[in-house]
Write an enzyme that holds these catalytic residues in place. Structure first.
Site, PDB file in Angstrom:
ATOM      1  N   GLU A 253       0.814  -1.206   0.000  1.00 53.20           N
ATOM      2  CA  GLU A 253       0.000   0.000   0.000  1.00 53.20           C
ATOM      3  C   GLU A 253       0.860   1.273   0.000  1.00 53.20           C
ATOM      4  O   GLU A 253       1.747   1.425   0.841  1.00 53.20           O
ATOM      5  CB  GLU A 253      -0.940  -0.013   1.215  1.00 53.20           C
ATOM      6  CG  GLU A 253      -1.833   1.205   1.344  1.00 53.20           C
ATOM      7  CD  GLU A 253      -2.723   1.433   0.129  1.00 53.20           C
ATOM      8  OE1 GLU A 253      -3.316   0.471  -0.366  1.00 53.20           O
ATOM      9  OE2 GLU A 253      -2.809   2.590  -0.320  1.00 53.20           O
ATOM     10  N   THR A 295      -5.650   1.519  -5.700  1.00 49.58           N
ATOM     11  CA  THR A 295      -5.249   0.114  -5.526  1.00 49.58           C
ATOM     12  C   THR A 295      -5.897  -0.782  -6.580  1.00 49.58           C
ATOM     13  O   THR A 295      -5.234  -1.651  -7.153  1.00 49.58           O
ATOM     14  CB  THR A 295      -5.667  -0.416  -4.139  1.00 49.58           C
ATOM     15  OG1 THR A 295      -5.278   0.517  -3.153  1.00 49.58           O
ATOM     16  CG2 THR A 295      -5.023  -1.750  -3.850  1.00 49.58           C
ATOM     17  N   HIS A 410      -1.602   3.246   4.681  1.00 46.15           N
ATOM     18  CA  HIS A 410      -2.587   3.999   3.884  1.00 46.15           C
ATOM     19  C   HIS A 410      -2.780   5.363   4.528  1.00 46.15           C
ATOM     20  O   HIS A 410      -2.775   5.461   5.759  1.00 46.15           O
ATOM     21  CB  HIS A 410      -3.912   3.219   3.851  1.00 46.15           C
ATOM     22  CG  HIS A 410      -4.870   3.728   2.825  1.00 46.15           C
ATOM     23  ND1 HIS A 410      -5.521   4.935   2.942  1.00 46.15           N
ATOM     24  CD2 HIS A 410      -5.267   3.189   1.651  1.00 46.15           C
ATOM     25  CE1 HIS A 410      -6.286   5.113   1.887  1.00 46.15           C
ATOM     26  NE2 HIS A 410      -6.150   4.070   1.082  1.00 46.15           N
ATOM     27  N   ASP A 469       1.675  -0.156  -4.886  1.00 48.72           N
ATOM     28  CA  ASP A 469       0.455  -0.021  -5.704  1.00 48.72           C
ATOM     29  C   ASP A 469       0.322   1.352  -6.365  1.00 48.72           C
ATOM     30  O   ASP A 469      -0.115   1.470  -7.497  1.00 48.72           O
ATOM     31  CB  ASP A 469      -0.812  -0.418  -4.918  1.00 48.72           C
ATOM     32  CG  ASP A 469      -1.113   0.464  -3.713  1.00 48.72           C
ATOM     33  OD1 ASP A 469      -0.258   1.290  -3.319  1.00 48.72           O
ATOM     34  OD2 ASP A 469      -2.222   0.307  -3.154  1.00 48.72           O
ATOM     35  N   HIS A 470       0.727   2.415  -5.643  1.00 44.68           N
ATOM     36  CA  HIS A 470       0.616   3.782  -6.185  1.00 44.68           C
ATOM     37  C   HIS A 470       1.314   4.712  -5.217  1.00 44.68           C
ATOM     38  O   HIS A 470       1.779   4.270  -4.169  1.00 44.68           O
ATOM     39  CB  HIS A 470      -0.847   4.192  -6.366  1.00 44.68           C
ATOM     40  CG  HIS A 470      -1.691   3.917  -5.162  1.00 44.68           C
ATOM     41  ND1 HIS A 470      -1.622   4.694  -4.025  1.00 44.68           N
ATOM     42  CD2 HIS A 470      -2.567   2.914  -4.891  1.00 44.68           C
ATOM     43  CE1 HIS A 470      -2.442   4.192  -3.120  1.00 44.68           C
ATOM     44  NE2 HIS A 470      -3.023   3.105  -3.599  1.00 44.68           N
TER      45      HIS A 470
HETATM   46  C1  GP9 Z   1      -8.983  -0.764   0.248  1.00 50.13           C
HETATM   47  C2  GP9 Z   1      -7.561  -0.609  -0.157  1.00 50.13           C
HETATM   48  C3  GP9 Z   1      -7.152   0.834  -0.235  1.00 50.13           C
HETATM   49  O1  GP9 Z   1      -9.484  -2.037   0.157  1.00 50.13           O
HETATM   50  O2  GP9 Z   1      -7.313  -1.305  -1.312  1.00 50.13           O
HETATM   51  O3  GP9 Z   1      -7.586   1.439  -1.370  1.00 50.13           O
HETATM   52  P1  GP9 Z   1      -6.932   2.765  -1.998  1.00 50.13           P
HETATM   53  O4  GP9 Z   1      -7.591   3.928  -1.336  1.00 50.13           O
HETATM   54  O5  GP9 Z   1      -5.455   2.735  -1.746  1.00 50.13           O
HETATM   55  O6  GP9 Z   1      -7.244   2.646  -3.432  1.00 50.13           O
HETATM   56 MN    MN Z   2      -3.744   1.634  -2.266  1.00 46.85          MN
END
Ligand code: GP9
Ligand code: MN
Length: 629
Positions: A253, A295, A410, A469-470
């Site tokens: 994340e 994500t 996150h 992921d980003h």
């Molecule tokens: C939620 C997680 C976070 O299930 O994948 O999402 P994001 O806000 O990073 O897209």
């Molecule tokens: Mn994410």
């Protein structure tokens, strides 16, 4: 007949108020909608009102008899929609969507148990309707009627619109970009109300059906040519090197590449990863290519080798499309495929999209032991999530392909005292400061996970692939980032900050830093080639990261691109060596490719073109599939 007397109770008002209150009571009693503060409670309370006012307000244009009939029929339909959601929620813990209504297997599950799901007291959901009907039948004079003037109607609709705007305004501050990003259904219902949510769902559905209907597959020829021309053969030494091994894919994340091998307050941010890359292939010019779907977009890229969309989350907008994703391909090659993520299964519409991607099992919230002690911020802490997940891995048939989605790192990067292994950074920017300890926590979670894999004898038989992921730190934090990195955050640097780590650990292979420029879109053919699966016939926009013929190239979702020597962003061509703007001509040879990549990929998604390639996938509930089945 016209009732000359002043109305005792306006039918429009009574129908609106009854349904409004009933909807709110249903929210509180029949759904589990998490409310975090009084503003959210207020939004929840007012969110059915504007829709109902407008719906019943239409009857102000009608004559008495028509108005009565209209209000009775509409009131019944709206009550039925609410009740259908209640029953559906009892079974699936989710709100209805149009694609779900057509998913036959879901519906047949529901059909067989409908008698168990409904009981006598459910008549209460129609109590207001019954009361209205009784009054109408026996004491119709109680309900007044008058002809509404233009001014009346205008005032009424103005109030309704004002309430709607107030609702949207509050929702926007609580959850920015709610409609363009469409997070999850609970969030939508919570913010815009169950009825508006259905309208929105219908709008999304009709838009994509129209685009889909207009496509006939003839567009595929050009796309096919383009993709064939960009296909890169695998390196013979790498092809099949991990044949038959398990795959453990980990989405980290908000993890950007700049944290690797770097310190904060003199302490390593990712001590485990810094060691792990020494025995893995580490790609240090690897970019995320996500858009608003965050994500879920990264998942989409990794599994399909297609770009996500420029607005909205493709997981929501095109979950019914035909895809040829990695899980589906691996199912055909004897793999058991699963995704593991300790969150609501409907977040990012994963429960539905995973069926289209071919996953056999989705381990989501109910598959984990989650309590107050082991949760923070968005939910189950990474250490607990990964440790508990090993039990699931042990139960899976081998070989398996498993995707893990971590969560602790996150935004807003919250952490308990006991999980803070390093001190925060010390700028004026809390977000940037707190980012470092949560990345450090994630690193610890990964260390313990790998240790547990070793203890359980899974490590030697598994390829472990970690990717960010980003971004976690957006451009709003350039000031603190300049302070931390010790350099100006120009558009060039911002683009470079879109690098995320990619680490591929293959048992028996030595570590190597790979400098090729690539992105998440390249993972699908890379993974399949490692497992010895040919991708020559696939429609992949990415290419094998180990190929000897690689051309360094990554296109970001906003149209920026990166080559071996240049970065093109915001209409400026930058020289990578200096970070300074350079002659546009240096970037020009890549313009066409960058544009084609995104446009062709979009065409596939909007036209659902892969259906002209492959066979249909049946929808299945993935939450209670026994892995041994
Ligand atoms: C939620 C997680 C976070 O299930 O994948 O999402 P994001 O806000 O990073 O897209
Ligand atoms: Mn994410």
């Amino acid at each position: 007949m016209k009732n000359k007397k002043w109305p005792k109770v306006s039918l429009v008002a009574i129908a609106t108020i009854l349904l409004w209150l009933k909807t709110y009571i249903a929210y509180k009693t029949s759904f589990e909608i998490k409310i975090e503060n009084w503003r959210q409670e207020l939004i929840l309370f007012i969110n059915p009102l504007s829709f109902l006012m407008i719906l019943f307000g239409l009857s102000m244009f009608m004559k008495e008899k028509a108005q009565r009939r209209y209000i009775m029929v509409t009131s019944f339909i709206v009550s039925a929609v609410l009740f259908a959601n209640v029953v559906f929620y009892r079974f699936f813990n989710d709100f209805l969507t149009i694609p779900v209504l057509f998913q036959t297997s879901n519906m047949s599950d529901l059909g067989s148990s409908v008698t168990e799901l409904i009981n006598f007291s459910d008549l209460l959901y129609f109590a207001d309707f019954i009361v209205l009907a009784i009054i109408m039948k026996f004491k119709p004079t109680l309900l007044g009627w008058r002809e509404y003037s233009k001014v009346d109607r205008r005032a009424f609709f103005l109030v309704a619109v004002a309430i709607a705007l107030f609702n949207m305004g509050m929702a926007e501050t609580e959850r920015p970009q709610l409609l363009t990003r469409t997070f999850d259904r609970e969030m939508l219902v919570k913010n815009i109300g169950t009825y508006n949510y259905h309208l929105y769902d219908a709008f999304l559905q009709s838009k994509s059906s129209a685009q889909r209907a207009m496509a006939d597959g003839s567009e595929l020829a050009d796309i096919d040519n383009y993709v064939r021309a960009n296909y890169l053969p695998p390196d013979d030494k790498m092809f099949g090197i991990a044949k038959g091994k398990n795959v453990i894919l980990i989405s980290m994340e908000s993890t950007q590449d700049f944290v690797i091998n770097r310190t904060v307050n003199g302490e390593e941010i990712t001590p485990f990863l810094n060691d792990f890359i020494k025995e893995s292939y580490y790609f240090n010019n690897f970019y995320h290519q996500t858009g608003q779907g965050k994500t879920s977009d990264s998942e989409f890229l990794v599994e399909n080798s297609l770009y996500p969309l420029s607005r909205g989350a493709v997981f929501f907008t095109h979950s019914g499309n035909e895809y040829t994703a990695t899980p589906e391909i691996l199912n055909d090659n004897g793999y058991f495929t699963a995704s593991l993520h300790a969150n609501n299964k409907s977040f990012w519409n994963r429960d539905i999209m995973y069926q289209s991607l071919g996953y056999q099992r989705f381990y989501s919230l109910p598959d984990y032991d989650v309590n107050e002690e082991n949760s923070i911020g968005w939910g189950l802490k990474d250490i607990d999530f990964l440790q508990q997940s090993v039990e699931h891995l042990k139960a899976m048939p081998k070989p398996f392909y498993s995707k893990f989605i971590t969560l602790t790192n996150h935004f807003p990067f919250e952490l308990n005292e006991e999980d803070s292994f390093i001190q925060p950074y010390t700028s004026n920017d809390k977000t940037v400061n707190n980012y470092f300890p949560t990345v450090r926590y994630e690193d610890e979670a990964l260390k313990l996970f790998v240790q547990k894999l070793k203890d359980e004898g899974l490590y030697e038989d598994s390829v472990i692939i970690l990717y960010g992921d980003h971004y976690g730190i957006s451009e709003n934090h350039n000031k603190a980032m300049r302070e931390y990195l010790g350099k100006e955050i120009t558009p060039f640097e911002s683009t470079q900050l879109q690098k995320v780590p990619l680490i591929i650990h293959i048992p028996g292979q030595e570590g190597k830093t790979m400098t090729t420029v690539g992105g998440q879109i390249d993972l699908k053919p890379t993974i399949l080639h490692l497992l010895g699966i040919d991708t020559k016939k696939d429609i992949d926009f990415g290419s094998d990261l180990f190929s000897k013929e690689r051309r360094d190239f990554a296109v970001l979702r906003d149209g920026s691109f990166i080559t071996k020597d240049q970065v093109f962003t915001r209409d400026t061509c930058y020289d990578k060596a200096t970070g300074e703007p350079t002659d546009k001509e240096a970037c020009e040879p890549y313009f066409e490719s960058a544009k084609n990549e995104l446009e062709y990929s979009d065409q596939i998604i909007y036209g659902d073109l892969l259906r002209f390639y492959g066979e249909q996938n049946e929808g299945k509930d993935l939450s209670d599939q026994d892995p041994k089945e």
